[in-house]
Write an enzyme that holds these catalytic residues in place. Structure first.
Site, PDB file in Angstrom:
ATOM      1  N   TYR A 187       0.820  -1.215   0.000  1.00 15.43           N
ATOM      2  CA  TYR A 187       0.000   0.000   0.000  1.00 15.43           C
ATOM      3  C   TYR A 187       0.860   1.275   0.000  1.00 15.43           C
ATOM      4  CZ  TYR A 187      -2.973   3.783   1.216  1.00 15.43           C
ATOM      5  OH  TYR A 187      -3.590   5.000   1.189  1.00 15.43           O
ATOM      6  N   GLY A 188       0.381   2.304  -0.664  1.00 19.18           N
ATOM      7  CA  GLY A 188       1.101   3.564  -0.868  1.00 19.18           C
ATOM      8  C   GLY A 188       1.974   4.041   0.272  1.00 19.18           C
ATOM      9  N   GLY A 189       1.319   4.452   1.370  1.00 17.60           N
ATOM     10  CA  GLY A 189       2.061   5.056   2.477  1.00 17.60           C
ATOM     11  C   GLY A 189       3.066   4.111   3.115  1.00 17.60           C
ATOM     12  N   HIS A 216       3.540  17.921   6.860  1.00 19.89           N
ATOM     13  CA  HIS A 216       2.402  17.303   6.176  1.00 19.89           C
ATOM     14  C   HIS A 216       1.454  18.421   5.735  1.00 19.89           C
ATOM     15  CE1 HIS A 216      -1.069  14.113   6.508  1.00 19.89           C
ATOM     16  NE2 HIS A 216      -0.593  14.170   5.289  1.00 19.89           N
ATOM     17  N   THR A 243      -5.802  17.961  -0.372  1.00 25.32           N
ATOM     18  CA  THR A 243      -5.839  17.911  -1.835  1.00 25.32           C
ATOM     19  C   THR A 243      -6.928  18.846  -2.354  1.00 25.32           C
ATOM     20  OG1 THR A 243      -4.918  15.688  -1.846  1.00 25.32           O
ATOM     21  CG2 THR A 243      -6.125  16.371  -3.822  1.00 25.32           C
TER      22      THR A 243
HETATM   23  P1  GTP Z   1      -4.241  12.765   2.563  1.00 22.46           P
HETATM   24  O1  GTP Z   1      -3.995  12.817   1.108  1.00 22.46           O
HETATM   25  O2  GTP Z   1      -4.636  11.403   3.073  1.00 22.46           O
HETATM   26  O3  GTP Z   1      -3.149  13.336   3.428  1.00 22.46           O
HETATM   27  O4  GTP Z   1      -5.586  13.628   2.860  1.00 22.46           O
HETATM   28  P2  GTP Z   1      -6.077  15.052   2.318  1.00 22.46           P
HETATM   29  O5  GTP Z   1      -5.969  16.013   3.464  1.00 22.46           O
HETATM   30  O6  GTP Z   1      -5.467  15.434   1.042  1.00 22.46           O
HETATM   31  O7  GTP Z   1      -7.620  14.779   2.097  1.00 22.46           O
HETATM   32  P3  GTP Z   1      -8.585  15.183   0.899  1.00 22.46           P
HETATM   33  O8  GTP Z   1      -8.391  16.563   0.359  1.00 22.46           O
HETATM   34  O9  GTP Z   1      -8.546  14.085  -0.087  1.00 22.46           O
HETATM   35  O10 GTP Z   1      -9.946  15.183   1.727  1.00 22.46           O
HETATM   36  C1  GTP Z   1     -10.886  14.249   1.523  1.00 22.46           C
HETATM   37  C2  GTP Z   1     -12.132  14.435   2.385  1.00 22.46           C
HETATM   38  O11 GTP Z   1     -12.303  15.754   2.906  1.00 22.46           O
HETATM   39  C3  GTP Z   1     -13.318  14.174   1.520  1.00 22.46           C
HETATM   40  O12 GTP Z   1     -14.237  13.433   2.284  1.00 22.46           O
HETATM   41  C4  GTP Z   1     -13.837  15.559   1.192  1.00 22.46           C
HETATM   42  O13 GTP Z   1     -15.174  15.540   0.874  1.00 22.46           O
HETATM   43  C5  GTP Z   1     -13.561  16.280   2.486  1.00 22.46           C
HETATM   44  N1  GTP Z   1     -13.432  17.740   2.321  1.00 22.46           N
HETATM   45  C6  GTP Z   1     -12.431  18.418   1.728  1.00 22.46           C
HETATM   46  N2  GTP Z   1     -12.633  19.754   1.765  1.00 22.46           N
HETATM   47  C7  GTP Z   1     -13.797  19.922   2.438  1.00 22.46           C
HETATM   48  C8  GTP Z   1     -14.539  21.075   2.823  1.00 22.46           C
HETATM   49  O14 GTP Z   1     -14.161  22.209   2.580  1.00 22.46           O
HETATM   50  N3  GTP Z   1     -15.703  20.856   3.513  1.00 22.46           N
HETATM   51  C9  GTP Z   1     -16.146  19.590   3.823  1.00 22.46           C
HETATM   52  N4  GTP Z   1     -17.268  19.456   4.492  1.00 22.46           N
HETATM   53  N5  GTP Z   1     -15.466  18.491   3.461  1.00 22.46           N
HETATM   54  C10 GTP Z   1     -14.304  18.653   2.793  1.00 22.46           C
HETATM   55 MN    MN Z   2      -4.305  14.312  -0.288  1.00 22.01          MN
HETATM   56 MN    MN Z   3      -1.129  12.826   3.561  1.00 25.37          MN
END
Ligand code: GTP
Ligand code: MN
Ligand code: MN
Length: 570
Positions: A187-189, A216, A243
């Site tokens: 798995y990735g991580g 992070h 993201t």
């Molecule tokens: P990693 O890549 O695992 O480090 O996580 P990440 O922080 O990049 O997470 P990502 O942006 O993929 O977030 C995914 C989750 O956050 C999803 O369930 C989205 O719907 C939710 N999400 C992101 N931005 C918002 C927001 O502004 N409001 C709400 N309610 N949900 C959000």
């Molecule tokens: Mn991400």
């Molecule tokens: Mn991450």
């Protein structure tokens, strides 16, 4: 190298040069043995599906160790094993594990190949899937090898998928030896060692010794209608919106006015003070390893556009005509097959695994910033911490100064997500979103953060956000996603000394009219909860923060305890 081959006994050795021919040959081989399944060539050209072992779908924090000579150097925030014991344990697993397989040598560079902030590594693996992913996620191949030969120093990573047996799985880090050994997971991580293992756990340790920060964090550029760009770095725990924020599309009115958003990075940020005293940041990665579920034309159109071609999908569902599918994609299609490869049956759970991911080159993103290639990095105007908090924590507040900002980061709490195995939705402290990734004692880490506040430093302002505040009906109160630009605009206004704020014990909150809410309808309940300061709740929160800091004993910097004490009196 000879030592590793003698231990693992591969049938063949392949040095990766990063060329297209190499990639094509590997893909053909993986297609032949079923590691990669071709997707619909018309809708998803150059894209593949990988199904991982059903027991191997997320990072495994309970099997991840930081093996420093002294246990106290790893800290209570890490699982620790003595280096000798850890080497012996994992080497016994590696013994002969590559019989019948090819050993791949992957030289890679984290960061632009000519940047003084970049660092190199070599990952040895028996997984061609890892090679294909590392090719997208890092600068891999001949150029990296040339830099390694010039510099001498590099991070050594050894990986084998082993038997994919959760009972025979370890992710071991030896920061003092710049070494990683990962066994039993694809798995990735756990397996793409350049990412969490190198660019966060080992790099955070290196960064402390060398006076920089490995975090992070996403890095995003906000260009206002005057053409002025401010770069913001933000730390949210896994699956909490990095993201999404990195690829934000401005709301309609902002777009019309000429606001633009530039993606520099979506997961990891390396920062160091420049000659002018400001912090300069690079994204050490070259690709995105993003969460698929929830990604839609509505929530993250840039991500959707990015993954239209040349993408590896892991553990997503499939439509009847081999298009990738996941919950929340909302494109009118239906799944036919789930992530395990079975006929889709809603009673058997979601079609895509909740931690299903896409791997794709960053340059395919419509908002990709050419500054991501700048060897000097981008100057950071604001640092943002944030978590998933259903109650108490308002939409945004600004820390009083750097020391307070470090406390805000250190006190971060968030409800757990599917990005790691274990219960989901449990509130835990995740300082600076680094709980799973800091390669040394958090007390020393906070001390290192505090040390940046010195004469001549022009540090960014520090903020805290919470996109996930819920109302009494259990629904999110803030629309989020593109509308988060409104919050970023306020932050930049604060940096420039133009936006209004009210002082509270937890920091500055926006005044009622300071945030542009044109086109957003918020109920009175929403306004009160998103922009209010709840004294009683925060009192309890600060007691809990105090207990958390105390858990680190006398190693915790006094300045941070003093700051907590000062605010706890609220
Ligand atoms: P990693 O890549 O695992 O480090 O996580 P990440 O922080 O990049 O997470 P990502 O942006 O993929 O977030 C995914 C989750 O956050 C999803 O369930 C989205 O719907 C939710 N999400 C992101 N931005 C918002 C927001 O502004 N409001 C709400 N309610 N949900 C959000
Ligand atoms: Mn991400
Ligand atoms: Mn991450």
């Amino acid at each position: 190298m000879a030592e590793v081959a003698a231990l693992t006994r591969p049938d063949a050795i392949h040095w990766c040069d990063g060329s297209d021919e190499e990639s094509e040959a590997l893909i053909a081989q993986m297609q032949a043995d079923g590691t990669l399944l071709p997707l619909n060539a018309e809708t998803n050209p150059g894209s593949w599906l990988h199904r991982s072992h059903p027991d191997d779908v997320a990072r495994v924090e309970h099997l991840t160790f930081v093996c420093t000579r002294e246990q106290a150097d790893a800290g209570p925030n890490n699982h620790w094993m003595a280096p000798d014991e850890a080497h012996a344990k994992v080497d016994a697993l590696f013994d002969g594990c590559m019989r019948g397989r090819t050993l791949y040598v992957i030289p890679y560079c984290m960061g632009p190949i000519d940047s003084p902030l970049s660092r190199c590594g070599v990952e040895i693996t028996d997984s061609p899937y890892v090679v294909a992913n590392m090719r997208l996620m890092t600068r891999m191949g001949a150029d990296a090898l040339a830099r390694i030969e010039r510099e001498g120093a590099f991070v050594k990573g050894l990986h084998s998928i082993g038997e994919l047996d959760p009972e025979r799985r370890f992710i071991m880090h030896f920061p003092e030896e710049l070494t990683i050994k990962s066994y039993g997971s694809g798995y990735g991580g756990n397996a793409l060692l350049g990412k969490k293992c190198h660019a966060l756990r080992i790099a955070s340790f290196q960064a402390r010794n060398e006076g920089w920060l490995a975090e992070h964090m996403l890095i995003v550029g906000i260009e206002n209608p005057q053409g002025e760009t401010h770069y913001v770095a933000a730390a949210f725990p896994s699956a909490c919106g990095k993201t999404n924020l990195a690829m934000l599309i401005p709301p309609e009115g902002y777009r019309r006015d000429g606001w633009k958003v530039w993606t520099v990075g979506d997961d990891i940020c390396w920062m160091r003070p420049g000659a002018d005293g400001r912090l300069y940041a690079i994204n050490p990665e070259a690709g995105y390893f993003g969460v698929a579920p929830g990604t839609s034309a509505k929530s993250n159109p840039n991500a959707l556009e990015t993954i239209r071609k040349n993408t590896i999908f892991t553990n997503v569902g499939l439509t009847a005509d081999e298009q990738p599918w996941w919950e929340g994609l909302d494109n009118g299609q239906q799944p036919a097959t789930d992530w395990r490869g079975n006929a889709y049956d809603p009673d058997q759970g979601p079609a895509a695994h909740p931690n299903a991911r896409f791997t794709v080159s960053a340059k395919q993103c419509p908002s990709w910033s050419p500054m991501a290639e700048d060897p000097q990095g981008v100057p950071i105007s604001a640092i943002v911490f944030g978590g998933r908090r259903a109650s108490l924590v308002p939409l945004v507040f600004e820390a009083r100064d750097w020391t307070h900002g470090v406390l805000v980061g250190a006190a971060m709490g968030s409800e757990t997500t599917a990005a790691a195995t274990g219960a989901v939705g449990v509130m835990r402290r995740d300082p600076m979103a680094m709980k799973p990734f800091c390669g040394y004692n958090f007390a020393d880490y906070f001390g290192h953060w505090l040390s940046f506040d010195k004469t001549g430093a022009k540090l960014p302002k520090v903020f805290h956000v919470n996109w996930f505040r819920k109302g009494d009906d259990g629904k999110f109160l803030w629309p989020g996603f593109g509308d988060n630009l409104r919050v970023l605009e306020w932050m930049i206004g604060r940096v420039k000394g133009e936006a209004g704020g009210v002082e509270t014990p937890i920091g500055h909150l926006p005044t009622a009219d300071a945030l542009n809410l044109d086109g957003v309808t918020l109920s009175e309940e929403a306004k009160a909860k998103l922009f209010g300061f709840e004294r009683t709740g925060w009192k309890a929160e600060f007691d809990s923060i105090g207990e958390y800091l105390d858990g680190y004993g006398p190693r915790m910097p006094q300045a941070l305890r003093d700051e907590q004490q000062r605010i706890a009196g609220l």
